[in-house]
Design a protein around this motif. Structure first.
Motif, mmCIF file in Angstrom:
data_model
loop_
_atom_site.group_PDB
_atom_site.id
_atom_site.type_symbol
_atom_site.label_atom_id
_atom_site.label_comp_id
_atom_site.label_asym_id
_atom_site.label_seq_id
_atom_site.Cartn_x
_atom_site.Cartn_y
_atom_site.Cartn_z
ATOM 1 N N HIS A 60 -48.757 69.321 -31.610
ATOM 2 C CA HIS A 60 -47.457 69.196 -30.978
ATOM 3 C C HIS A 60 -47.674 69.128 -29.477
ATOM 4 N N THR A 61 -47.334 68.036 -28.885
ATOM 5 C CA THR A 61 -47.512 67.862 -27.451
ATOM 6 C C THR A 61 -46.161 67.600 -26.812
ATOM 7 N N ARG A 62 -45.834 68.427 -25.824
ATOM 8 C CA ARG A 62 -44.560 68.274 -25.118
ATOM 9 C C ARG A 62 -44.829 67.814 -23.688
ATOM 10 N N PRO A 63 -44.331 66.659 -23.311
ATOM 11 C CA PRO A 63 -44.476 66.237 -21.919
ATOM 12 C C PRO A 63 -43.714 67.189 -21.009
ATOM 13 N N ALA A 64 -44.274 67.449 -19.848
ATOM 14 C CA ALA A 64 -43.641 68.341 -18.881
ATOM 15 C C ALA A 64 -44.059 67.931 -17.477
ATOM 16 N N ARG A 65 -43.443 68.558 -16.495
ATOM 17 C CA ARG A 65 -43.754 68.311 -15.082
ATOM 18 C C ARG A 65 -44.007 69.645 -14.400
ATOM 19 N N VAL A 66 -45.005 69.669 -13.534
ATOM 20 C CA VAL A 66 -45.324 70.894 -12.807
ATOM 21 C C VAL A 66 -44.321 71.075 -11.670
ATOM 22 N N VAL A 67 -43.636 72.214 -11.675
ATOM 23 C CA VAL A 67 -42.715 72.534 -10.583
ATOM 24 C C VAL A 67 -43.497 73.168 -9.437
ATOM 25 N N VAL A 122 -47.835 66.730 -17.110
ATOM 26 C CA VAL A 122 -48.776 67.460 -17.946
ATOM 27 C C VAL A 122 -48.414 67.290 -19.408
ATOM 28 N N ALA A 123 -49.416 67.466 -20.246
ATOM 29 C CA ALA A 123 -49.226 67.484 -21.692
ATOM 30 C C ALA A 123 -49.401 68.919 -22.146
ATOM 31 N N ASP A 124 -48.311 69.534 -22.561
ATOM 32 C CA ASP A 124 -48.318 70.928 -22.995
ATOM 33 C C ASP A 124 -48.377 70.954 -24.515
ATOM 34 N N SER A 125 -49.387 71.593 -25.035
ATOM 35 C CA SER A 125 -49.550 71.688 -26.484
ATOM 36 C C SER A 125 -49.422 73.135 -26.918
ATOM 37 N N PRO A 126 -48.198 73.628 -27.071
ATOM 38 C CA PRO A 126 -48.018 75.018 -27.481
ATOM 39 C C PRO A 126 -48.540 75.295 -28.879
ATOM 40 N N ALA A 127 -48.638 74.258 -29.690
ATOM 41 C CA ALA A 127 -49.204 74.393 -31.029
ATOM 42 C C ALA A 127 -50.001 73.127 -31.307
ATOM 43 N N PRO A 128 -51.091 73.237 -32.063
ATOM 44 C CA PRO A 128 -51.918 72.068 -32.320
ATOM 45 C C PRO A 128 -51.122 70.921 -32.934
ATOM 46 N N ALA A 176 -31.089 68.047 -41.229
ATOM 47 C CA ALA A 176 -32.268 67.200 -41.060
ATOM 48 C C ALA A 176 -33.250 67.899 -40.142
ATOM 49 N N ALA A 177 -34.544 67.669 -40.377
ATOM 50 C CA ALA A 177 -35.598 68.241 -39.548
ATOM 51 C C ALA A 177 -36.489 67.122 -39.039
ATOM 52 N N THR A 178 -36.767 67.126 -37.751
ATOM 53 C CA THR A 178 -37.625 66.122 -37.136
ATOM 54 C C THR A 178 -38.901 66.775 -36.621
ATOM 55 N N TRP A 179 -39.860 65.949 -36.217
ATOM 56 C CA TRP A 179 -41.142 66.465 -35.772
ATOM 57 C C TRP A 179 -41.092 66.992 -34.344
ATOM 58 N N THR A 180 -40.354 66.309 -33.475
ATOM 59 C CA THR A 180 -40.309 66.667 -32.059
ATOM 60 C C THR A 180 -38.868 66.796 -31.587
ATOM 61 N N ASP A 181 -38.708 67.414 -30.415
ATOM 62 C CA ASP A 181 -37.379 67.496 -29.824
ATOM 63 C C ASP A 181 -36.869 66.112 -29.447
ATOM 64 N N HIS A 182 -37.775 65.224 -29.065
ATOM 65 C CA HIS A 182 -37.372 63.838 -28.775
ATOM 66 C C HIS A 182 -36.807 63.190 -30.032
ATOM 67 N N GLY A 216 -48.676 71.658 -38.186
ATOM 68 C CA GLY A 216 -49.384 71.665 -39.427
ATOM 69 C C GLY A 216 -50.856 71.789 -39.257
ATOM 70 N N GLU A 217 -51.378 71.560 -38.083
ATOM 71 C CA GLU A 217 -52.789 71.720 -37.889
ATOM 72 C C GLU A 217 -53.085 73.191 -37.732
ATOM 73 N N SER A 218 -54.272 73.534 -38.107
ATOM 74 C CA SER A 218 -54.730 74.883 -37.852
ATOM 75 C C SER A 218 -55.905 74.791 -36.920
ATOM 76 N N GLY A 219 -55.644 74.601 -35.690
ATOM 77 C CA GLY A 219 -56.690 74.450 -34.717
ATOM 78 C C GLY A 219 -56.269 75.093 -33.442
ATOM 79 N N SER A 220 -56.893 74.738 -32.353
ATOM 80 C CA SER A 220 -56.498 75.293 -31.087
ATOM 81 C C SER A 220 -55.373 74.487 -30.524
ATOM 82 N N ALA A 221 -54.795 74.949 -29.448
ATOM 83 C CA ALA A 221 -53.703 74.221 -28.837
ATOM 84 C C ALA A 221 -54.172 72.994 -28.130
ATOM 85 N N ASP A 222 -55.450 72.890 -27.897
ATOM 86 C CA ASP A 222 -55.943 71.711 -27.208
ATOM 87 C C ASP A 222 -56.273 70.645 -28.218
#
Length: 781
Positions: free
Chosen positions: A662-669, A654-660, A440-446, A40-46
Motif C-alpha cells: 500500500h503506497t500513499r503519495p504525500a508531500r513533505v511539509v 514522497v511514497a509512504d508505505s504504511p503497510a506493504p 463496496a470496498a476498494t484497494w486505495t483511498d483514490h 495482503g503482503e506480509s513483508g516490510s513497509a518498504d
C-alpha cells in the motif's frame, strides 16, 4: 529492475571480512512471515525485493528494504528442477524426488509435524490446532513483559549477534520474532537468524561460523531445516503459496545441503513445512503422463503453516457462504389480488423496487446503524421479481447481468477494465434500493473516492457506502460489526479483487456472516497480489460460481492501447490530442533524461497537466532507470535541496508505505525533532518518527506495483534497457493503464517490450486453492 534482478546487493555497513554475516540495513519489521497487512503482503513497509513487480510471482513490496529479504531464482530455488539433462540423470532425479515424496507422505501419516488438507492431506494437525514445532518464543499469551525485561532481552540479543559478527541493530527484529528468549534461541541455533528480515543464507552461515567456529558445517541439521523454511519464504515473496517438493530439494542442493531429502523430512517432522498431496488434472496430468495410469497422477507440495491454513480457511469460507445462501422469494398475492411487499426496504412493489434501485437511498447510513439495533430484525430478502425489476432499470446490459447474478448467488465474479466499474456501482445502488445492507470496498483511498463519484452512487442523497478494504476490516469505516463480530452486511462488493492475497482474503471471508453475498470485481489482466497466492485468478479457473464478463470497453487511445496489450498485441493507436506518446531511448541514462523532461516541462506545457499530477513508473528501484535514479533527477529539477530532514526537504513528493503493498503519495511539509510532517492529497497530515522516516522514498517515481489501485491524469512509463527480465504482459498492461488523460512511454528495451507483451502473459504461481475448493465443494454437495 529490482536490486535482486540487477544483481546489486543491498547496501550494508558490514565490511567484507565479517563473513557476510547479516546486512546492517535489515529493519525490525517482520518479513514475509509477518502478519497480514492492508495490502495482503506480509513483508516490510518498504517495497523493492523479490522480483520485478510480481513478474516472477513477487511484488515490489514483498520483503524488507529493497531486496534484502529476496533471493534471485538461482539461489532461492525458484526454478523447477532442470529438465534438459541427460536422460539417465533426469530419470534418477525424478525417481529420487518420487521416493522422497512417498517418504514425506509417510511422515505426514505418522509424524507429529504435519498439516491437514481437504485436497488429499498428507498428514494431520494436533487436536488443539497448534502447529507442532512452533517455538515457544514468548510472543503469545503469557505474563506481561516489563520495559526493563525487554531492554535486558535486547541487550542480551545484541551481545549474541555481535559475537557472531552480525550488526546489533538486528536485536530489535530478533526480539520481535523470537520473544525475550531470542538470545538463547540464536545461541542454540545460529541459523534461526534466517527468520529475520533481510538475512540470506550466506549471512546466516557467517553468523554460525562466528558462534560455532569449525563446527558450523553445511550439513548441520539446524542449517538444513532453516533453509527449508527460508526457501518457502522466498517462494512466498514470488507469489507461491506452496512449492513442489522437487523444487525445494533442488534449492537445497544449490545451497550445498548434502542430504536434501533428509532435510525436507526433518522440516516436516519439526512442523516447519506442511506436506500436501494433490491430484493433477487437465494439462498438468497430461504433462505428467497420467493418461495411461489407473489412478490420476499426484504431486506433493510443501507449504508454510500460515499459508496452508490461510488457503484452507479461505476455501472453507467461500464454501460456507455458498452453502448457507438462501435467495429471497416473491410473496403470493393476497385475497384482494394485491401483491404483498417483497422486502422490508423502501422498494414496496417489485416495480417500485426496480425504480428505487437505480438511486441509492440512505441505505448506507441505515447499514451503519445496524450494529446492534437491527440484530433482532429479519434481514431484507428481495425476491426474484424485485431483483429482475432492478436489473431492468440497470444502465447497461453488463450491469443488468451482474445484478441478476448477485440475485441468485452468494459468490459472483465480475471482470472488466476501468470503465466497467460502473457496473458494480449500479449493483451497489440496486442492492441498497432493495433494502439490503450493501457496501463496496476498494484497494486505495483514490479508488474509493473515484468509485463513489460514479453514477448512480454520486446521485444518491447520502454518502456512498464505499470504504477501503483496510478501513472496512479495521472498523474505521463501513457498516460496523454485528453482535457476533461479523460485518453487518448483506452484500459486499470488493473492487481490485486480484490484489487480494490468500491471507488477506481469508481474513475478509472470516468477517462475513453466513449467506452474505460477496461480489469480487477486478481486471484479470492486471498484476496479481503482492503477497502469495492468486486468489481471484484461481476462482476464475475453478468455476465454482457465476462470472460476469463486462462488455464495457475502456474508451480513448489509452483504453485502445491497453486493450490490445491485454490480448498480446502492442500496436500503435491514433492519438490526435497526444493522449499516447511513444519515445525511444538508446540507454537508461537517456531514458531518465527524457522522462524527467516530460514530467517537468513537456507534459505541463503542451497538455496543461501540472507536474504534481504526473507520475513516473518503472519496473524496480535499482538500475540505471529505477526509482532511485528517476527520483534523484526529478528532485534536482523540481525541488533541489540538501535533504536536511532524513534526506527530504519541504515540498518533496514522497511514497509512504504504511503497510506493504500500500503506497500513499504525500508531500513533505517540514521536519523537526518530532519527525517528518507529511500531507496527503485528501488534506490529512501525519508525522513520521525519525526512526521510521528512513523507510520513506521520494515519490515522483514509483514502481508499477506501488501504483496499483491508483491513477494519475498523466503517467510516464519508463522501460530501461536492463529491464527485459522484468517485463511481462501483466506488467505492461498495468503500467499503461495508470494514466487517465495522457500516457508517455519512454523505452530503451528495444524488441524486449513487444516480445514480453506477445509471449509472457504472467509468471505462474503454485497455489492450492483450486484443489481445496474442488474437494470442499464435492464434500458439501
Amino acid at each position: 529492475m529490482t536490486d535482486a534482478e540487477n544483481g546489486a546487493p543491498e547496501e550494508s555497513s558490514m565490511s567484507p571480512d565479517t563473513g557476510g554475516a547479516v546486512p546492517a540495513q535489515a529493519s525490525a519489521e517482520r518479513g514475509p512471515a509477518g502478519s497480514d497487512s492492508a495490502d495482503g503482503e506480509s513483508g516490510s513497509a518498504d517495497e523493492g525485493s523479490g522480483s520485478a513487480d510480481g513478474e516472477t510471482g513477487s511484488a515490489d513490496e514483498g520483503s524488507a528494504d529493497e531486496g534484502s529479504g529476496s533471493a534471485d531464482g538461482e539461489t532461492a530455488g525458484a526454478e523447477a528442477p532442470e529438465a534438459a539433462r541427460p536422460g539417465g540423470v533426469a530419470a534418477d532425479r525424478a525417481a529420487a524426488v518420487a521416493a522422497l515424496a512417498e517418504r514425506v507422505r509417510s511422515v505426514g501419516r505418522s509424524g507429529p509435524g504435519t498439516g491437514t488438507s481437504s485436497a488429499h492431506p498428507a498428514g494431520s494437525t494436533p487436536e488443539d490446532g497448534t502447529a507442532p514445532g512452533t517455538p515457544a518464543d514468548g510472543t503469545g499469551t503469557g505474563p506481561a513483559v516489563t520495559d526493563e525485561q525487554r531492554a535486558q532481552a535486547l541487550r542480551a540479543t545484541a551481545e549474541v549477534l555481535g559475537a557472531g559478527g552480525a550488526p546489533a541493530e538486528l536485536a530489535t527484529a530478533a526480539v520481535s520474532v523470537f520473544g525475550d528468549g531470542a538470545a538463547e534461541q540464536l545461541r542454540e541455533d545460529p541459523w534461526a537468524v534466517l527468520s529475520l528480515p533481510g538475512v540470506r543464507p550466506e549471512h546466516a552461515d557467517g553468523f554460525a561460523r562466528g558462534l560455532l567456529g569449525p563446527a558450523a558445517g553445511p550439513g548441520d541439521p539446524r542449517r538444513a531445516q532453516a533453509l527449508v523454511g527460508w526457501l518457502l519464504e522466498q517462494a512466498a515473496l514470488r507469489g507461491h503459496s506452496a512449492l513442489e517438493i522437487g523444487e525445494v530439494t533442488a534449492g537445497l542442493e544449490r545451497l550445498g545441503v548434502p542430504d536434501s531429502a533428509a532435510a525436507v523430512q526433518a522440516a516436516v517432522l519439526d512442523g516447519r513445512a506442511m506436506p500436501f498431496q494433490e491430484e493433477l488434472t487437465g494439462a498438468e496430468a497430461h504433462a505428467a503422463g497420467g493418461e495411461d495410469e489407473d489412478e490420476p497422477p499426484t504431486r506433493t507440495l510443501l507449504a508454510l503453516e500460515r499459508l496452508a491454513l490461510a488457503e484452507e480457511s479461505l476455501a472453507d469460507g467461500l464454501v460456507r457462504l455458498m452453502s448457507t445462501f438462501v435467495p429471497g422469494e416473491d410473496h403470493e398475492e393476497t385475497d384482494d389480488g394485491s401483491a404483498e411487499e417483497t422486502d422490508d426496504g423502501p422498494g414496496g412493489s417489485a416495480e417500485e423496487a426496480g425504480t428505487e434501485a437505480v438511486v441509492a437511498a440512505d441505505g448506507a447510513e441505515a447499514g451503519a446503524e445496524t450494529d446492534t439495533d437491527a440484530a433482532p430484525q429479519a434481514p431484507a430478502a428481495p425476491g426474484p421479481a424485485a431483483w429482475e425489476a432492478a436489473a431492468g432499470a440497470a444502465p447497461s446490459s453488463s450491469a443488468a447481468a451482474l445484478v441478476r447474478a448477485a440475485a441468485g448467488s452468494a459468490l459472483v465474479l465480475h471482470t472488466g477494465g476501468e470503465a466497467a466499474r460502473a457496473e458494480p456501482a449500479a449493483l451497489l445502488a440496486a442492492a441498497t434500493g432493495l433494502g439490503l445492507r450493501a457496501w463496496a470496498a476498494t484497494w486505495t483511498d483514490h479508488g474509493r473516492d473515484a468509485f463513489a463519484a460514479l453514477a448512480p452512487l454520486a446521485d444518491a442523497p447520502a454518502p456512498a457506502p464505499v470504504a477501503t478494504l483496510a478501513e472496512l476490516l479495521a472498523g474505521a469505516a463501513g457498516p460496523g460489526r454485528s453482535p457476533d463480530g461479523m460485518l453487518a452486511l448483506d452484500l459486499l462488493v470488493v473492487l481490485d479483487a486480484p490484489l487480494l492475497d490468500v491471507e488477506l482474503a481469508a481474513t475478509l471471508l472470516e468477517s462475513l456472516a453466513d449467506g452474505t453475498r460477496l461480489v469480487l470485481s477486478g481486471d484479470p489482466g492486471q498484476l496479481w497480489s503482492a503477497g502469495p497466492g492468486r486468489f481471484f485468478a484461481d476462482l476464475l479457473t475453478a468455476k465454482v460460481c457465476p462470472a460476469v464478463a463486462s462488455r464495457t470497453p475502456d474508451f480513448g487511445p489509452i483504453g485502445e492501447l491497453v486493450s490490445g496489450v491485454g490480448i498480446g498485441e502492442l500496436q500503435p493507436v491514433e492519438a490526435p490530442d497526444k493522449e499516447v506518446v511513444i519515445l525511444t531511448a538508446k540507454d537508461s541514462a537517456e531514458a531518465v533524461h527524457r522522462a524527467v523532461q516530460l514530467l517537468t516541462d513537456s507534459i505541463p506545457r503542451a497538455l496543461g497537466i501540472p507536474s504534481e499530477q504526473v507520475v513516473l513508473l518503472t519496473p524496480g528501484h535499482g538500475g540505471g532507470a529505477g526509482t532511485r535514479a528517476l527520483n534523484a533527477a526529478a528532485k534536482a529539477r523540481l525541488n533541489p535541496g540538501p535533504g536536511r530532514f532524513a534526506g527530504f526537504d519541504p515540498g518533496d513528493r514522497v511514497a509512504d508505505s504504511p503497510a506493504p503493498g500500500h503506497t500513499r503519495p504525500a508531500r513533505v511539509v517540514d521536519g523537526d525533532a518530532a519527525g517528518l510532517h507529511l500531507e496527503y492529497p485528501d488534506g490529512t497530515r501525519r508525522t513520521v518518527a525519525p526512526a521510521e522516516a528512513k523507510k520513506l522514498r521520494h515519490g515522483w517515481a514509483l514502481t508499477v506495483h506501488q501504483a496499483v489501485g491508483r491513477h494519475w491524469p498523466g503517467a510516464v512509463v519508463v522501460v530501461p534497457d536492463d529491464a527485459a527480465a522484468a517485463l511481462s504482459r501483466q506488467w505492461v498492461y498495468t503500467a499503461f493503464g495508470r494514466g487517465e488523460q495522457h500516457l508517455s512511454v519512454v523505452h530503451a528495451a528495444g524488441p524486449a517490450l513487444p516480445q514480453a507483451v506477445a509471449e509472457r502473459p504472467a509468471a505462474p504461481r503454485t497455489t492450492r486453492l483450486r484443489a481445496i475448493l474442488a474437494e470442499n465443494a464435492a464434500q458439501e454437495y
